[in-house]
Design a protein around this motif. Sequence first.
Motif, short mmCIF file in Angstrom:
data_model
loop_
_atom_site.label_atom_id
_atom_site.label_comp_id
_atom_site.label_asym_id
_atom_site.label_seq_id
_atom_site.Cartn_x
_atom_site.Cartn_y
_atom_site.Cartn_z
N ASP A 1 0.93 -7.50 4.93
CA ASP A 1 0.39 -6.16 4.68
C ASP A 1 1.62 -5.16 4.87
N CYS B 1 -1.64 -1.21 -4.07
CA CYS B 1 -2.94 -0.46 -3.79
C CYS B 1 -2.27 0.92 -3.84
N HIS C 1 -7.93 0.25 0.60
CA HIS C 1 -6.69 -0.75 1.19
C HIS C 1 -7.18 -1.65 2.40
N TYR D 1 0.95 -1.28 -0.01
CA TYR D 1 0.02 -0.26 -0.24
C TYR D 1 0.99 1.14 -0.15
N ASP E 1 2.46 -1.21 4.47
CA ASP E 1 2.11 0.29 4.22
C ASP E 1 3.37 0.87 4.03
#
Length: 196
Positions: free
Chosen positions: A36, A82, A20, A7, A38
């Motif tokens: 995941d 994303c 997201h 992301y 970020d």
Amino acid sequence: MKVNVLYAHPAADSYLASLHQRIVKTLKARGDEVIDFDLYKMGFNPAMLPEEWRGHYDPSQVPKDLQVYVDALLWAEACVFCFPTWWSGMPAILKGYFDRVWRPGIAYEVPPDDGLIKPSLLNIRRMGVVTTCGSPWWYTQLYMQNPGKKVLLRGLKTICGRGVRHLYLSRYSVHSISDEKREMFAREVERRFDTF
């Protein structure tokens, strides 16, 4: 399925942040294992320094700050990206991720005769992309011919080997659409990732 989500948006309260969150929630609800990342929150440094560049073609010289990203990439069976589309492409932080993490010896091999690169990410069987664009559909698709999509699906996807299934979802004119249209697109993202 093992999914690595990347992301890339600086604002935690953005529309893209909500997309997201929906992607990750949908994948986990399916029973997928998700790592995941970020990139902004993790402080990913997109800049390749001279000493890193000098060892870039040697897989034994992966910088320590990249190891967690390399490990996730090699673990994954699918990658999901994303991000907002800025200036017809991905944000610099995500481009830097590809520059630094999808490196020779990890993502591909460079033949000694300078021929075509050989894919190494054969573990990746699916690629998903969710992006938003401030520009209208006609500008991105017709006038610019969607360069960001070409980079991901004609370039990067090819080093994942043959037969990689992909999903590419883009919401155009994102700054001028209604809340109802934003929610419609968010529901479409959830629906499509439910069968990803």
